[in-house]
Design an enzyme around this catalytic site. Structure first.
Site, mmCIF file in Angstrom:
data_model
loop_
_atom_site.group_PDB
_atom_site.id
_atom_site.type_symbol
_atom_site.label_atom_id
_atom_site.label_comp_id
_atom_site.label_asym_id
_atom_site.label_seq_id
_atom_site.Cartn_x
_atom_site.Cartn_y
_atom_site.Cartn_z
ATOM 1 N N GLY A 40 0.804 -1.219 0.000
ATOM 2 C CA GLY A 40 0.000 0.000 0.000
ATOM 3 C C GLY A 40 0.832 1.261 0.000
ATOM 4 N NE ARG A 63 7.362 3.091 -9.606
ATOM 5 C CZ ARG A 63 6.828 2.743 -10.776
ATOM 6 N NH1 ARG A 63 5.571 3.078 -11.054
ATOM 7 N NH2 ARG A 63 7.537 2.075 -11.681
ATOM 8 C CD GLU A 68 5.321 9.796 -10.959
ATOM 9 O OE1 GLU A 68 4.954 8.608 -10.970
ATOM 10 O OE2 GLU A 68 6.000 10.286 -10.032
ATOM 11 N NE ARG A 118 1.369 9.431 -7.742
ATOM 12 C CZ ARG A 118 1.325 8.114 -7.536
ATOM 13 N NH1 ARG A 118 2.109 7.323 -8.237
ATOM 14 N NH2 ARG A 118 0.485 7.601 -6.656
ATOM 15 C CG HIS A 130 0.587 8.011 -13.375
ATOM 16 N ND1 HIS A 130 1.018 6.774 -12.950
ATOM 17 C CD2 HIS A 130 1.479 8.899 -12.873
ATOM 18 C CE1 HIS A 130 2.117 6.903 -12.235
ATOM 19 N NE2 HIS A 130 2.409 8.182 -12.168
ATOM 20 C CG ASN A 132 0.595 -3.513 -5.478
ATOM 21 O OD1 ASN A 132 0.226 -2.807 -4.550
ATOM 22 N ND2 ASN A 132 1.664 -4.287 -5.402
ATOM 23 C CB CYS A 160 0.528 0.309 -15.217
ATOM 24 S SG CYS A 160 -0.533 1.617 -14.581
#
Length: 448
Positions: free
Chosen positions: A20, A138, A174, A214, A250, A365, A371
């Site tokens: 998480g 990340r 990102e 982001r 995103h 997730n 992705c």
């Protein structure tokens, strides 16, 4: 066709788990502490890669990273042997250990931003690894990502590799999750579409109130400069802050594009009409015809889009010029979304086929089909220059499935992350993988 859009999917790593970690990603935080299956996750991803390869699409593999990242733990003051570092982190800072164990490199839409040679000033394909500065787990990825990309795209006469942008919030990047390219043909000049969540230095732009934005405008502009893109072939758009606050972390959670088609939600962008008009105008100047397919809120809400990952799909161009949309099983399980998809493929428009994949391990997730892949437009000559060992084939599929069965656990919990044997298993697996994919020494434990 003289050029192709190749998809390089992230191979799920041996430490796939549900910690998480990604605030703003509803699925990630909602499934915290669930039991994960790294073996099943990797097999699900490989099955999608192989199916698309079998359908005639160009498909490659991006390798996972070493986890837990002992090097990152050492930078944070944990000392001793590798086992002692992990034990101390598990006792003193379990949340940091979990972050250093994340298998988030599987989502290679965040690996980098890629501009094809048809768009760049020097005619080479340009790669900039994303700094992913918004999330610690990340932010530690880009050094290894850069080395892996260089091992895959090694010919310096055809491929240019940049370092990640400065690891600072003003240049939060990102990667391709906020970047789309529109064109008539892949080998012709196109329009590169950068979507940002906020501007770091210009406070006239609104910001989301609940979840972080982001991607910054400044990061997108820097990448366009690094890649040598013309202003006439670039469009910047701000993602709707209210949509970000509904879990659209995103742009690829609310829109997806390929060739000349943008498939997007009614609430994707601020000043949406102006954004679409600019895309239309700039693509028309290059001889293309822009097509926007807008999904009304009345038919599919933003919340349903986030839950189903309708837009975190892949649009793939078929030989007849039509597009296939690749969606996760969750899209079929939400009636209004599935009704819309049925209507879409029977509308006579450019998208005339839907294909569904079971990606539950990734979806839980917060990562869907889009992705999991990094898109790279390549000419025949550029494709021939790619490391052939990373390109999907019947033999590679069989080899990687055998490799997964040999090295991956079927069950992994948060408590298992403290097991020092997990690091040994990961390193053993990756050492063998570098030989399979002919990557050389790309991992920290190999470089030491």
């Amino acid at each position: 066709m003289a050029a192709y859009e190749a998809n390089f999917d992230g191979l799920v790593g041996p430490t796939h788990n549900y910690a998480g970690l990604s605030f703003g990603n509803v699925a990630s935080t909602g499934n915290q502490n669930a039991v994960a299956s790294p073996r099943q996750a990797a097999r699900q991803g490989l099955a999608k890669m192989k199916a698309l390869h079998d359908a005639g699409f160009k498909q490659g593999v991006l390798a996972p990273h070493e986890r837990p990242s002992v090097a990152s733990l050492r930078l944070l003051g944990f000392a001793g042997s590798d086992a002692e570092v992990i034990a101390r982190a598990a006792k003193e800072a379990p949340a940091i250990l979990a972050a250093c164990c994340s298998a988030s490199t599987m989502w290679t839409a965040n690996a980098a931003t890629v501009s094809p040679g048809a768009d760049t000033a020097d005619g080479r394909v340009h790669f900039t690894p994303a700094n992913l500065n918004n999330k610690f787990h990340r932010s530690i990825e880009h050094p290894t990502t850069g080395r892996i990309l260089k091992a895959m795209f090694a010919d310096e006469s055809r491929f240019a590799h940049h370092p990640a942008l400065p690891a600072q919030m003003h240049f939060g990047d990102e990667g391709a999750a906020n970047h789309t390219r529109f064109c008539h043909e892949y080998d012709q000049p196109g329009v590169e579409f950068f979507v940002f969540g906020q501007a770091a230095f210009d406070h006239r732009y609104p910001k989301p109130a609940r979840f972080p934005a982001r991607q910054t405008l400044e990061a997108s502009q820097a990448i366009a400069r690094l890649h040598g893109l013309k202003d006439s072939q670039v469009v910047y758009a701000q993602q709707d802050p209210d949509t970000i606050d509904l879990g659209v972390f995103h742009n690829d959670v609310i829109s997806v594009g390929n060739r000349n088609v943008l498939f997007h939600h009614q609430k994707s962008f601020l000043q949406q009409a102006e954004v679409l008009a600019e895309l239309d105008r700039k693509l028309a100047a290059l001889g293309g015809h822009f097509v926007a397919i807008e999904v009304p809120e009345a038919e599919v809400s933003v919340e349903e889009a986030v839950k189903s990952y309708l837009f975190n799909s892949q649009l793939l161009s078929k030989s007849d010029g039509k597009l296939i949309i690749v969606v996760p099983e969750e899209s079929r399980n939400i009636p209004r979304v599935w009704t819309y998809l049925d209507k879409l493929v029977n509308s006579g428009g450019p998208i005339d086929e839907v294909r569904v994949f079971d990606l539950k391990q990734s979806m839980q997730n917060g990562g869907g089909p889009a992705c999991l892949r990094l898109r790279v437009a390549l000419s025949d000559a550029e494709l021939a220059a790619v490391n052939p060992a990373v390109l999907m084939s019947d033999a590679l599929f069989a080899t990687l499935n055998g490799w997964v069965d040999k090295h991956y656990r079927d069950r992994l919990t948060g408590e298992d992350l403290a097991d020092p044997q997990l690091l040994v298993e990961c390193r053993t697996a990756l050492d063998e993988l570098t030989q399979i994919l002919k990557l050389g020494s790309v991992y920290p434990f190999q470089l030491a």
